[in-house]
Design a protein around this motif. Structure first.
Motif, PDB file in Angstrom:
ATOM      1  N   GLY A   1       8.304   4.233 -10.470  1.00  0.00           N
ATOM      2  CA  GLY A   1       7.090   4.295  -9.657  1.00  0.00           C
ATOM      3  C   GLY A   1       6.140   3.166 -10.017  1.00  0.00           C
ATOM      4  O   GLY A   1       6.424   2.331 -10.884  1.00  0.00           O
ATOM      5  N   LYS A   2       5.009   3.133  -9.353  1.00  0.00           N
ATOM      6  CA  LYS A   2       4.000   2.102  -9.594  1.00  0.00           C
ATOM      7  C   LYS A   2       2.796   2.711 -10.332  1.00  0.00           C
ATOM      8  O   LYS A   2       2.596   3.930 -10.334  1.00  0.00           O
ATOM      9  CB  LYS A   2       3.542   1.499  -8.260  1.00  0.00           C
ATOM     10  N   ILE A   3       2.002   1.843 -10.929  1.00  0.00           N
ATOM     11  CA  ILE A   3       0.745   2.244 -11.563  1.00  0.00           C
ATOM     12  C   ILE A   3      -0.400   1.798 -10.658  1.00  0.00           C
ATOM     13  O   ILE A   3      -0.481   0.615 -10.297  1.00  0.00           O
ATOM     14  CB  ILE A   3       0.587   1.609 -12.959  1.00  0.00           C
ATOM     15  N   GLY A   4      -1.245   2.727 -10.286  1.00  0.00           N
ATOM     16  CA  GLY A   4      -2.331   2.417  -9.365  1.00  0.00           C
ATOM     17  C   GLY A   4      -3.704   2.661  -9.976  1.00  0.00           C
ATOM     18  O   GLY A   4      -3.844   3.375 -10.976  1.00  0.00           O
ATOM     19  N   PHE A   5      -4.703   2.057  -9.349  1.00  0.00           N
ATOM     20  CA  PHE A   5      -6.082   2.237  -9.800  1.00  0.00           C
ATOM     21  C   PHE A   5      -6.994   2.467  -8.602  1.00  0.00           C
ATOM     22  O   PHE A   5      -6.912   1.739  -7.599  1.00  0.00           O
ATOM     23  CB  PHE A   5      -6.563   1.006 -10.575  1.00  0.00           C
TER      24      PHE A   5
ATOM     25  N   HIS B   1      -5.108   0.292  -5.369  1.00  0.00           N
ATOM     26  CA  HIS B   1      -4.258  -0.893  -5.465  1.00  0.00           C
ATOM     27  C   HIS B   1      -3.326  -0.714  -6.661  1.00  0.00           C
ATOM     28  O   HIS B   1      -3.630  -0.001  -7.611  1.00  0.00           O
ATOM     29  CB  HIS B   1      -5.077  -2.182  -5.565  1.00  0.00           C
ATOM     30  N   TYR B   2      -2.173  -1.389  -6.592  1.00  0.00           N
ATOM     31  CA  TYR B   2      -1.064  -1.052  -7.487  1.00  0.00           C
ATOM     32  C   TYR B   2      -0.540  -2.245  -8.271  1.00  0.00           C
ATOM     33  O   TYR B   2      -0.691  -3.398  -7.875  1.00  0.00           O
ATOM     34  CB  TYR B   2       0.085  -0.453  -6.668  1.00  0.00           C
ATOM     35  N   TYR B   3       0.117  -1.888  -9.392  1.00  0.00           N
ATOM     36  CA  TYR B   3       0.837  -2.835 -10.232  1.00  0.00           C
ATOM     37  C   TYR B   3       2.263  -2.319 -10.429  1.00  0.00           C
ATOM     38  O   TYR B   3       2.499  -1.112 -10.421  1.00  0.00           O
ATOM     39  CB  TYR B   3       0.201  -2.941 -11.625  1.00  0.00           C
TER      40      TYR B   3
ATOM     41  N   ARG C   1       0.856  -1.180   0.000  1.00  0.00           N
ATOM     42  CA  ARG C   1       0.000   0.000   0.000  1.00  0.00           C
ATOM     43  C   ARG C   1       0.894   1.232   0.000  1.00  0.00           C
ATOM     44  O   ARG C   1       1.886   1.286   0.711  1.00  0.00           O
ATOM     45  CB  ARG C   1      -0.912   0.011   1.245  1.00  0.00           C
ATOM     46  N   TYR C   2       0.517   2.218  -0.778  1.00  0.00           N
ATOM     47  CA  TYR C   2       1.290   3.455  -0.858  1.00  0.00           C
ATOM     48  C   TYR C   2       0.356   4.622  -0.542  1.00  0.00           C
ATOM     49  O   TYR C   2      -0.091   5.340  -1.427  1.00  0.00           O
ATOM     50  CB  TYR C   2       1.911   3.632  -2.244  1.00  0.00           C
TER      51      TYR C   2
END
Length: 263
Positions: free
Chosen positions: A237-241, A228-230, A221-222
């Motif tokens: 960085g991460k890709i989140g939705f 939620h992230y991929y 978790r960020y």
């Protein structure tokens, strides 16, 4: 605070103002909306009192938002005072970024923990269409300024309102170029949002995987919310939705929201 569904409520989102310096097409009409008078919105002393009471009840995280919170004078000073309240662990900010560069020093002094920047496109012409303002350069300036301070968690919030697929690909590229988490927020079919094509998480994932390769779900978790992230290989960085329509997250809700006038 435990609600009747057993959810622990530890997060308070505070709208400092209903005013905004943009006129986003999915948010309000071109002429804007009638603003509340200064007498109608909470004073900073009142907000601080509520934050102290909230901390006593178990609130640990505060998000300052709007409207556009940076249009209200003294936003950073308020953040600093909230951060000093016993029990408050994090104070964060959501902004459109236009005033960020000029107020960043004050926000750093306040000890702001993270900044979310709302940005739906990197194309200047599309930005002007979506926001009805020509301010993209100022937003990008704010992002670059904030990137100089790695202690601040930086995220981009994108509502996929621009139809061209390349727009999603280019926004996601920010997470490859910089240590920024890019989050896509599903448009909810309410208010002006009913007038736009819906793009869900699975469709966006398909577009991004064609451009960048496999997206692997991760459990980390960020931040404080339901995103939620991929991860993608070679991305910093991460890709989140935040998928309120296709991946409903009410059971995870941990927040209360307060309007500028105190509801």
């Amino acid at each position: 605070m435990i609600d009747k569904y057993g959810r622990e409520i530890d997060y308070l989102r505070i709208s400092l103002t209903d005013r905004c310096n943009l006129r986003c097409i999915y948010c309000m009409p071109e002429e804007g909306v009638k603003s509340l008078s200064h007498a109608e919105i909470l004073t900073y002393d009142e907000i601080l009192r509520i934050c102290r009471c909230a901390a006593d009840l178990g609130i640990r995280k505060i998000k300052l938002t709007g409207g556009e919170p940076l249009v209200r004078k003294g936003c950073a000073s308020l953040a600093k005072q909230i951060k000093a309240i016993p029990g408050i662990e994090k104070v964060t900010l959501t902004t459109n970024g236009i005033l960020l560069a000029e107020q960043l020093d004050a926000l750093l002094d306040a000890g702001i923990d993270a900044i979310n920047i709302s940005l739906d496109t990197l194309n200047a012409a599309e930005f002007a269409k979506v926001t009805r303002r020509e301010s993209l350069d100022r937003v990008l300036e704010g992002i670059q300024a904030a990137l100089q301070y790695p202690q601040i968690g930086l995220k981009i919030n994108c509502v996929p309102v621009v139809e061209e697929q390349e727009n999603l690909v280019s926004i996601a590229r920010l997470a490859k170029q910089y240590p920024i988490h890019v989050r896509f927020i599903e448009m909810m079919p309410i208010g002006y949002g009913k007038d736009f094509q819906f793009r869900g998480e699975s469709e966006i994932c398909e577009i991004l995987e064609k451009a960048y390769g496999r997206m692997t779900p991760i459990k980390e978790r960020y931040g404080n919310g339901p995103c939620h992230y991929y991860k993608i290989e070679e991305f910093q960085g991460k890709i989140g939705f935040i998928s309120a329509m296709t991946h409903k997250f009410c059971d995870q809700c941990n927040r209360v929201r307060m309007t500028a006038e105190g509801f």
